[in-house]
Structures are given as structure tokens and as C-alpha cells.
Design an enzyme around this catalytic site. Sequence first.
Site, PDB file in Angstrom:
ATOM      1  N   GLU A 107     -20.996   2.245  -3.133  1.00  0.00           N
ATOM      2  CA  GLU A 107     -20.016   2.974  -3.941  1.00  0.00           C
ATOM      3  C   GLU A 107     -20.194   4.488  -3.815  1.00  0.00           C
ATOM      4  O   GLU A 107     -20.183   5.218  -4.801  1.00  0.00           O
ATOM      5  CB  GLU A 107     -20.101   2.538  -5.412  1.00  0.00           C
ATOM      6  CG  GLU A 107     -19.765   1.064  -5.606  1.00  0.00           C
ATOM      7  CD  GLU A 107     -19.665   0.623  -7.061  1.00  0.00           C
ATOM      8  OE1 GLU A 107     -20.338   1.219  -7.905  1.00  0.00           O
ATOM      9  OE2 GLU A 107     -18.905  -0.327  -7.326  1.00  0.00           O
ATOM     10  N   ASP A 135     -19.468  -8.791  -9.218  1.00  0.00           N
ATOM     11  CA  ASP A 135     -19.909  -7.733 -10.126  1.00  0.00           C
ATOM     12  C   ASP A 135     -19.862  -8.163 -11.592  1.00  0.00           C
ATOM     13  O   ASP A 135     -18.947  -7.762 -12.312  1.00  0.00           O
ATOM     14  CB  ASP A 135     -19.021  -6.494  -9.932  1.00  0.00           C
ATOM     15  CG  ASP A 135     -19.619  -5.263 -10.569  1.00  0.00           C
ATOM     16  OD1 ASP A 135     -20.768  -5.328 -11.020  1.00  0.00           O
ATOM     17  OD2 ASP A 135     -18.930  -4.223 -10.619  1.00  0.00           O
ATOM     18  N   GLU A 171     -19.397  -4.673 -19.756  1.00  0.00           N
ATOM     19  CA  GLU A 171     -18.376  -3.987 -18.948  1.00  0.00           C
ATOM     20  C   GLU A 171     -17.165  -4.871 -18.711  1.00  0.00           C
ATOM     21  O   GLU A 171     -16.031  -4.404 -18.767  1.00  0.00           O
ATOM     22  CB  GLU A 171     -18.994  -3.567 -17.603  1.00  0.00           C
ATOM     23  CG  GLU A 171     -17.973  -3.021 -16.630  1.00  0.00           C
ATOM     24  CD  GLU A 171     -18.565  -2.596 -15.286  1.00  0.00           C
ATOM     25  OE1 GLU A 171     -19.794  -2.655 -15.121  1.00  0.00           O
ATOM     26  OE2 GLU A 171     -17.771  -2.185 -14.411  1.00  0.00           O
TER      27      GLU A 171
HETATM   28  C1  GCV Z   1     -23.420   2.108 -12.054  1.00  0.00           C
HETATM   29  C2  GCV Z   1     -19.906  -1.618 -11.005  1.00  0.00           C
HETATM   30  C3  GCV Z   1     -19.635  -0.706 -12.156  1.00  0.00           C
HETATM   31  C4  GCV Z   1     -20.183   0.691 -11.890  1.00  0.00           C
HETATM   32  C5  GCV Z   1     -21.681   0.546 -11.585  1.00  0.00           C
HETATM   33  C6  GCV Z   1     -21.836  -0.367 -10.390  1.00  0.00           C
HETATM   34  C7  GCV Z   1     -23.285  -0.611 -10.046  1.00  0.00           C
HETATM   35  O1  GCV Z   1     -19.144  -1.260  -9.902  1.00  0.00           O
HETATM   36  O2  GCV Z   1     -18.265  -0.662 -12.406  1.00  0.00           O
HETATM   37  O3  GCV Z   1     -19.962   1.467 -13.028  1.00  0.00           O
HETATM   38  O4  GCV Z   1     -22.255   1.801 -11.326  1.00  0.00           O
HETATM   39  O5  GCV Z   1     -21.267  -1.610 -10.682  1.00  0.00           O
HETATM   40  O6  GCV Z   1     -23.813  -1.605 -10.515  1.00  0.00           O
HETATM   41  O7  GCV Z   1     -23.874   0.177  -9.336  1.00  0.00           O
END
Ligand code: GCV
Length: 682
Positions: A273, A346, A374
Amino acid sequence: MFTNKPRFFACFIFLLPIFLLAEDGSLLWLRYDPVTAAQAAGRHIIVAKPMGAIVQVAKTELDTYWRGPTVDLVLDKKMKHLNEGYQLKWKKDHLQVVAYKDRGLLYGAYHLLRLQQEGRDLQGIDLTEIPDYDVRILNHWDNLDGTVERGYAGRSLWKWDELPTAISPRYAAYARSNASIGINAVVLNNVNASPDILRPDYLLKVKALADVFRLYGIQVYLSINFSSPKVIGGVHDSDPLNPEVRAWWKAKVREIYKSIPDFGGFLVKANSEGQPGPQDYNRTHADGANMLADALAPYNGLVMWRAFVYNPTNEDRAKQAYLEFVPLDGAFRDNVIIQIKNGPIDFQPREPFTPLFGAMKETTQMIEFQITQEYLGFSNHLVYLAPLFKETLDSDTYASGKGSTIAKLTDGTLRTAKRTAIAAVANIGEDSNWTGHNFAQANWYAFGRLAWNHSLTSDQIASEWIRSTFTPHEEFVQPIKQMMLESREAAVNYMMPLGLHHIFAFDHHYGPEPWGDRQGGRPDWMPWYYHNANSAGLGFDRSATGSNAVSQYFAPLDRIYGDLETCPENFLLWFHHVPWSYQMKNGRSMWAELCYKYDEGVQQVRAFQQIWDKLESHVDSQRFADVQSKLKIQAKDAVWWKDACLLYFQTFSEQPIPYAIERPIHELEDLKKIKLKLKHHN
Ligand code: GCV
């Protein structure tokens, strides 16, 4: 607010003391009453001298709250097998806690207090507790500006601007709460890490926190940014094979251990990411992890290297971690642990386990759960996560034959490991009740308890938590426990039943947006990528005719998941693109079953409201009202989810919503206009 007034007033006089003590949830499950002088008379907490700081804490806790007989806290250096565990046993007229390490005595003390709080009979007690994992760690996704990524309980607990001068009393309260459930480590900062955390001024702040946490047996770890040498170190690049870069990390690690001698190590999100990593220099994850591991090794430090990697390529996102990491098996140092999310996408409401578990035979692996909700209604929805955690831990991967559960692959039973670990992303913030929703406290609690003993059942953990957090009255414990045990399945039902996944609104991941599409956005962040709804059916074909993600699972799971007829129905749309008319085991069509599942989820939440309202007399007024109002939000959201998903998918199925279930109350076009202004900090 009072839904059962007559009964309430009838018993008002007797309940007065409870109602006067309005509770805000800040005491969590640690609602111990201090002992009176009379209760303490004649009972002693005996400790051998010299007494370490952690043992002092254990003694103080018992001195202050223990109402039972005399307790002897004994350190026994012959009991190495206990590791951080302890024995509790009766010796004539007193109780003995025996441990090999100071921490063991602290955990034993909290065990006694828990039993007391639950109203258990301790006569004749004789038990031994040894933790299943060496490192039981919370990951905080807290940013240095005080925000928390995916945090729903207010701002960060860590007041970086005030540290190291001002030490909030909540730091010790936080550490104590963790210690009471056996958590022994924390990562302070977000995996999307700012390089600044390694600057000398921040390390002083980290040291201040570590000094508080140490008293409760908690070690501090940090998330690091892989580009730190370049960004804050003035090195030309951050290439892990560049000797200058390696020297920079060695010096930085030396600097950290000088002020924090029990520092735990680093957590790393690399080449994921948009985060920097070794691949920026054509190096591998192993090159990157080993460089850090070499710097940490002299101090016994660990690297937790995350396997959460995926790119917007043509390859199914669910397959990517396996494809990147399996070829590196055996290439990692023994103080590197690969940290793997429970599911391959995720933290969805339900995912099959990540097939990487067990697929690396020569590499230590650990699981990462997400406590913060989340994808489960933030801190608005009551969703008890122990069943989700257990579902993954108990999943049989067949990696070394039948019985190769993820728990056994990661706890040292089936794979030798220098140290074993288990992690979860915390749901803690500065809200007075710590977690936003009073019932979200149970998820923090459940993670700690399972990290200690993954054989505990969700039922046992819920029962302990309810008794300690509310009341041991069975009339309350039983229905609340049932509600908690059902709540995860309810959320799956009203959000993403039958294996649907990632159909959330873009970015904030709160409400439904199955129609979601952003011009130019990454396909693997779009709901259509996952649900693939069309006139033929619904779901992601991961069978041999599709992405073939099923091939990453060991036999017989590859066959079971890969065949529409044998695939468990709760994963059907995860692994297959299923015709709307496909006949389910109960005889309904897939479309009808989808409708019934969404409806069931709504009905379940309505039942939770009834259960809660009926038990009002058992709960203090503030927590009663807080939970009641959150359940209202959850009920509304459940209907929103159901209507949004069914009305949208109906445009493809072109079939009626079965007449036996509740009718939609929204128009699809109105739902499409909802745009929540929720912040997300990346
Ligand atoms: C910390 C998902 C979440 C992100 C998070 C990522 C990760 O994509 O939406 O906010 O980033 O996981 O676990 O690195």
C-alpha cells in the site's frame, strides 16, 4: 430510556447503591472493590525478598483487593517449564502462587482476583497455567499527530506532545489492563510508520512509556519506516545491502537499547500500500527483514515482518502474499517472524484463512487479528470477536497432515520457533471507556485470553468477561452471553453472508456500497472486483476455472473449496461465481438464501435490543444507556445494509425478494446518494 419502568421502581430501593455508582466503563473488567481493614485483618501477602518491581505490583494488587486467605508469592527457579506461567494451589490454610518469572507472579495474582470477582470457590484449587505464545502483542495504529488509523475510540492514548515530561495516569492503567489478561508487548505506532519515531527526541518519549509499561511486564516494540536511513539518517538510500544503511540500523538499534534495555523489536510493513521496502532496490523481503534482524540479534530483539502485500496487478489479490512469500521460505533469520493477517484479503467479517499459514515450513509465522472494527461497524456495532479469532486458530490447514491447525502451526507445537507470537490491532483510544463501545472491551479481553490459551472457548471467555465487567448474576450472564456468541454471525448476515466480501463504501469501510466505483481508482479497492455481480450470478471465481486461488490450499481443502458442491456455504461466494438459481442445501435458490440471510441478520440485531432492554435492572444507568443507543444505530445500519445489498443485487438477479421477509424501506437511488464524511488517515 427506562423500558420497564414499573419493575424498575419496585426494586429501586434495593438497587440504589448500584444506580448511584454510575459507571462510565473506564474500569473495564477490573472492577475490584478495595478490601476494608476488617477484610484484610489476619491475611497477608507474603513475598520473598528482594522483590522485583513487577512482583511489587502483584503484591500491591493483592494487598489492595484480595479478600481471601493469605497468599504466598513464590519464585521458583527450578520451574523453567512454566515460562511466564504459574501454579495456583492450596497449602493447608493459605494459597500459593508459584512462578518461574516475575511476570508469572503478576499473572497469577490477576488470576486470583478474576476468580474472586467471578464469585468462584477457591477451596482446594490446584491449577497450572502456561501461555501458548511467548509474545502476546497489541499493534497500535497510532500516528504521531494523535490520530489513530482505523481507530474508533477517540484520539491516541499516547500524548506525544507532552511526553516525556507529562506521564498520563492512563499509561499505567492501560498497562495494568493488559497485564491482567496476559498481554506482554505492544507496538506503539502505526505500521504506516513515520520515520520520525526513530528520531532521538521521539525515542525519549518511547523510553518514558517503556518505563511505565515495564512494571506490568510489557515490552515496547516500534513500527519502522523502511526508508528511515535515507529520510532521517542522511544516508544516500535505504538499500538493505548497502553497508552504510546496515551500519545506520545497527547504530540506531544500539541507541534504542541503551535507553530501553528490554526493547522488543520492530514491526514492518514494507512494499505494501505504497510503503517503502526492499523491493524499491530490487531486494527481497528476506534481504530487508534480515538486515533488521542482524541489527537486533545481539539484544535478542525480534522483527515482525508483515505479509500483507498486494498490488493492482491481474493476479487475484487473495493469492499475492503466498506468491511473494513462499519462494522465500527458509531465507529468513530465526529472529524474524512473518506476521500474517487471518484472512487473505483484509479482516473481512468472514474470510477463509490465509493459505500462507503452514506453506512456509522453514519460517516462523504469527497471526495478526484486528480487534478494531474497521470492517465490522466501527465502535457502533456489538460484535464479539472471539468466535472469529477461534474460527481461524482452529482452522485445519492440513499443512503437516490432518490436525495442522493454525494455532498449532504458530504456537510451536508443529513448527519449532525461537519465539512464538500472536498479534492484534488494538481498538483502544482516549475515550473514557477505552474502546468506544462497552462491548468492544470484550474483544480486547478475548484477544488477551486467547493469546494466553487458545483452547479457551468463546463461551468461557464471554462468561468471564461478563461476570467481571457487569455482574455474575446468571439471569444476566446467560442471555448476554448468547447475544455475544451470536453477534459475529449476525454481522456477517446483515453485511456479507455466504462468503461475500469487501463491498464496503470506499475508504472508510463503514456502510454498504456494492455499486461503488471510482473513476481511475484501483480495481482491487472496488466492490465489483470482489462480488462480480452480473445476470449470470454472484461471487469471485477462485476455482480452477477462475483465479485458482484454491490451489494454494493443501489437499483436501483445495478440492473441497474448489468444488461448488462441497464448498462450505459460508464461503460459497468467496470461492465461486454462483448462478442466482443455484440450489442451496436447504432447497432455496442462492438468491432467496441471500435474502433470508440478510433478513436474519436484521432480526438478530432486533433481538439483541430486546435482550438488552429486558436486563436493564442489572446494569448501571450510564452503561445501559450507552449500549442501548449503540444497538439502535446497529439496528438501523443492519436494515441499511440489507436494503442496499438486496436492492442492488436484485438489479442483476431480477427476482423478487421472498415475500416472507421484511420489505425494503429504502429506495436504491437514495441509498446510492449517501456519502458519509468519515475520516480515514492513511
Ligand atoms: C494500516 C487495510 C486498512 C489500512 C491498514 C492496512 C494494513 O488496508 O484499510 O488502514 O493500514 O490494512 O493492515 O496495513
